[in-house]
Write a protein that holds these residues in place. Structure first.
Motif, PDB file in Angstrom:
ATOM      1  N   MET A 196       8.495  46.941 -24.892  1.00  0.00           N
ATOM      2  CA  MET A 196       9.130  47.353 -23.635  1.00  0.00           C
ATOM      3  C   MET A 196       8.413  46.770 -22.427  1.00  0.00           C
ATOM      4  O   MET A 196       9.045  46.379 -21.445  1.00  0.00           O
ATOM      5  N   GLN A 197       7.081  46.694 -22.483  1.00  0.00           N
ATOM      6  CA  GLN A 197       6.329  46.106 -21.373  1.00  0.00           C
ATOM      7  C   GLN A 197       6.704  44.647 -21.188  1.00  0.00           C
ATOM      8  O   GLN A 197       6.853  44.160 -20.053  1.00  0.00           O
ATOM      9  N   ALA A 198       6.878  43.931 -22.297  1.00  0.00           N
ATOM     10  CA  ALA A 198       7.257  42.517 -22.221  1.00  0.00           C
ATOM     11  C   ALA A 198       8.652  42.361 -21.622  1.00  0.00           C
ATOM     12  O   ALA A 198       8.900  41.452 -20.817  1.00  0.00           O
ATOM     13  N   ILE A 199       9.577  43.239 -21.992  1.00  0.00           N
ATOM     14  CA  ILE A 199      10.940  43.183 -21.443  1.00  0.00           C
ATOM     15  C   ILE A 199      10.918  43.455 -19.943  1.00  0.00           C
ATOM     16  O   ILE A 199      11.591  42.774 -19.157  1.00  0.00           O
ATOM     17  N   ILE A 200      10.135  44.447 -19.518  1.00  0.00           N
ATOM     18  CA  ILE A 200      10.041  44.765 -18.087  1.00  0.00           C
ATOM     19  C   ILE A 200       9.436  43.597 -17.318  1.00  0.00           C
ATOM     20  O   ILE A 200       9.905  43.237 -16.224  1.00  0.00           O
ATOM     21  N   ASP A 201       8.389  42.987 -17.873  1.00  0.00           N
ATOM     22  CA  ASP A 201       7.770  41.834 -17.199  1.00  0.00           C
ATOM     23  C   ASP A 201       8.777  40.696 -17.038  1.00  0.00           C
ATOM     24  O   ASP A 201       8.802  40.013 -16.007  1.00  0.00           O
ATOM     25  N   GLN A 248      12.206  40.904 -17.083  1.00  0.00           N
ATOM     26  CA  GLN A 248      13.375  41.274 -16.276  1.00  0.00           C
ATOM     27  C   GLN A 248      12.981  42.148 -15.074  1.00  0.00           C
ATOM     28  O   GLN A 248      13.723  43.041 -14.672  1.00  0.00           O
ATOM     29  N   GLN A 249      11.835  41.861 -14.473  1.00  0.00           N
ATOM     30  CA  GLN A 249      11.307  42.697 -13.400  1.00  0.00           C
ATOM     31  C   GLN A 249      12.285  42.833 -12.234  1.00  0.00           C
ATOM     32  O   GLN A 249      12.458  43.911 -11.675  1.00  0.00           O
ATOM     33  N   SER A 291      23.325  40.763 -12.190  1.00  0.00           N
ATOM     34  CA  SER A 291      23.286  39.301 -12.053  1.00  0.00           C
ATOM     35  C   SER A 291      21.856  38.767 -11.967  1.00  0.00           C
ATOM     36  O   SER A 291      21.625  37.559 -12.091  1.00  0.00           O
ATOM     37  N   ASP A 292      20.884  39.664 -11.762  1.00  0.00           N
ATOM     38  CA  ASP A 292      19.480  39.241 -11.702  1.00  0.00           C
ATOM     39  C   ASP A 292      18.826  39.182 -13.074  1.00  0.00           C
ATOM     40  O   ASP A 292      17.645  38.817 -13.184  1.00  0.00           O
ATOM     41  N   LEU A 293      19.543  39.553 -14.119  1.00  0.00           N
ATOM     42  CA  LEU A 293      18.991  39.451 -15.469  1.00  0.00           C
ATOM     43  C   LEU A 293      18.799  37.991 -15.853  1.00  0.00           C
ATOM     44  O   LEU A 293      19.739  37.193 -15.822  1.00  0.00           O
ATOM     45  N   LYS A 294      17.579  37.634 -16.196  1.00  0.00           N
ATOM     46  CA  LYS A 294      17.255  36.251 -16.552  1.00  0.00           C
ATOM     47  C   LYS A 294      17.614  35.989 -18.018  1.00  0.00           C
ATOM     48  O   LYS A 294      17.681  36.928 -18.819  1.00  0.00           O
ATOM     49  N   PRO A 295      17.835  34.725 -18.374  1.00  0.00           N
ATOM     50  CA  PRO A 295      18.045  34.414 -19.794  1.00  0.00           C
ATOM     51  C   PRO A 295      16.855  34.898 -20.611  1.00  0.00           C
ATOM     52  O   PRO A 295      15.700  34.627 -20.263  1.00  0.00           O
TER      53      PRO A 295
END
Length: 502
Positions: free
Chosen positions: A370-375, A377-378, A387-391
């Motif tokens: 979860m920490q990696a996902i937050i980092d 998709q901060q 729309s700010d979700l990165k690939p």
């Protein structure tokens, strides 16, 4: 001249991956959402007398039977803990005496189970039976081998919310072999799947919409209209999907009345048989328990924690560890009964240690992922703009955490995160990337949102073709090809221009 059949015995070397029992336990717990983990832990507490639970101050919930709504004194807590320990010790002594009388291991050691059995049954089996439970209940109606029963239970667990089996049989066979130690062939899987497809409601276990509709038609009493409807689905499915009824009518030499009757017959079919399993399944799906609680402060700082729910802290029963130590110090003077008692106690202690370690490992893996996902998709967690979700794909998080891709996949499956902007499945944060001709990498989710917005705003009397959509997307800074527009449009369930026309 007839050929002779020769029987030969060949020897070959084959490398097969096998997981240890501890690894399989860790895999199972990792896949579980919070509510399922709670059930698994309390089932293990009932089954293993060497495993105990205790309330703590570090976020774990107190056990329901350790509080009565009033404040307890320290001496009261000590008394209850002592009483529970004594009950477990009595249960242990009884089990050990049984071992001494005969060579059979006791089924399980239960304490205070009979008092709450009826209450437990009411809670579990009241009006909350899920559609998976209802399918499992139908297993008793079929004569199955132990292997077939295990496979069909796994197939039921692999169904999606619509009641369809989206995974390939090859994939399911690999999962059964690697994670559950069951070697099977596609022929065996086909045979068991055919049994599952006999369950109610009709259409359950289908691998596609076409197969789902055919299974339902085959269950109905045959007449001319249903035979024609089956031919439409079986032989002209592509035309049926695109609503090309003129082509179907010409190919099958149907009258206008026959076409109308066939359409009415097909409308009676359910493309999502899983939704026909009653309202309780729908209520269960709506009662989502988030596994992660993510907080975003006004200054943009993001913090998160695991939702512990009713998960208690686990530890080894002192009475069991003391007994193991006592017997170990007197190993030389033991008789047969004492050795059997030692083996029993040691087995339960080892199993409890393994379970505690698996729960800790699950917690660590979830936090790291979860920490990696937050980092990654901060920006999204700060402003909530989709729309700010990165690939981001599974491999990205696997590389960042050092975990295996399959581990990231299990963490991301059927788990939810509660954020300031709503509650989302973890899969929501993953999306592929699209590389333009200029080499720019863009999120496919962002492209799809833009495409969906254009289609939503178009003139429905003159809907835009895929080529026109591609041209408009290019003007907005999304230079994608017409075939890519068609692909994304179909993935979002948006029909072609002809079917969008009003």
């Amino acid at each position: 001249m007839p050929q002779r059949l020769l029987q030969q015995q060949l020897q070959k070397q084959q490398q097969v991956q096998r997981l240890s029992a501890q690894q399989m336990l860790q895999v199972r717990l990792l896949e579980m959402p919070l509510t399922e983990l709670e059930e698994s832990i309390f089932a293990e507490l009932d089954d293993n007398p060497a495993l105990e639970s205790a309330a703590t101050d570090d976020g774990y919930a107190e056990l329901a039977d350790s509080a009565d709504g009033s404040d307890s004194s320290e001496s009261g807590d000590d008394y209850e803990a002592m009483a529970e320990r004594e009950e477990r010790k009595d249960a242990l002594d009884t089990a050990l005496e049984d071992i001494g009388r005969d060579d059979e291991m006791p089924d399980a050691v239960h304490y205070q189970a009979q008092q709450s059995a009826e209450e437990y049954e009411e809670i579990v089996y009241g009006d909350t039976t899920s559609f998976y439970d209802k399918l499992n209940e139908q297993l008793a109606e079929h004569e199955l081998t132990e292997k077939q029963r295990y496979i069909i239970e796994y197939l039921i667990g692999s169904l999606d919310d619509d009641g369809l089996l989206r995974k390939e049989l090859d994939t399911l066979g690999d999962e059964l072999a690697i994670y559950h130690g069951i070697d099977t062939t596609n022929e065996e899987l086909e045979e068991v799947l055919a049994i599952l497809q006999e369950f109610d409601p009709a259409g359950i276990g289908a691998r596609s919409l076409q197969e789902c509709l055919l299974l339902q038609l085959d269950r109905r009493t045959s007449n001319e209209t249903r035979m024609l409807a089956r031919e439409v689905i079986d032989q002209h499915f592509e035309a049926f999907k695109k609503k090309h009824w003129n082509r179907i009518q010409a190919a099958m030499h149907l009258s206008d009345r026959q076409v109308e009757e066939i359409q009415q017959e097909i409308r009676r079919l359910n493309p999502k048989p899983g939704s026909a399993m009653g309202e309780t399944q729908g209520r269960n799906m709506q009662q989502i328990t988030p596994d992660f609680l993510i907080e975003t402060a006004d200054d943009g700082k993001i913090t998160f924690s695991l939702n512990q729910g009713n998960v208690p802290e686990l530890h080894i029963s002192p009475s069991f560890t003391d007994m193991v130590e006592a017997y170990r110090d007197n190993k030389g003077s033991m008789n047969r009964q004492q050795k059997e008692a030692l083996l029993y106690a040691k087995e339960k202690v080892d199993k409890a240690k393994g379970f505690i370690e698996a729960v800790k490992q699950r917690r660590h893996t979830l936090i790291v992922t979860m920490q990696a996902i937050i980092d990654w998709q901060q920006k999204f967690f700060q402003d909530g703009d989709e729309s700010d979700l990165k690939p981001m794909i599974l491999k990205d998080i696997a590389d960042q955490t050092g975990l295996d891709i399959s581990t990231i996949s299990r963490v991301s499956n059927i788990k939810y995160a509660q954020t300031r902007w709503g509650t989302f499945p973890l899969r929501f944060f993953f999306s592929d990337s699209y590389t333009t001709e200029d080499g720019e990498e863009m999120s496919t989710r962002k492209i799809k949102l833009a495409l969906k917005d254009i289609i939503g705003r178009e003139d429905k009397h003159r809907p835009m073709s895929d080529e026109a959509l591609a041209a408009r997307m290019k003007q907005l800074g999304y230079p994608i090809a017409r075939r890519t527009v068609a692909k994304y449009r179909e993935q979002m369930g948006l029909p072609v221009a002809r079917l969008r026309k009003e």
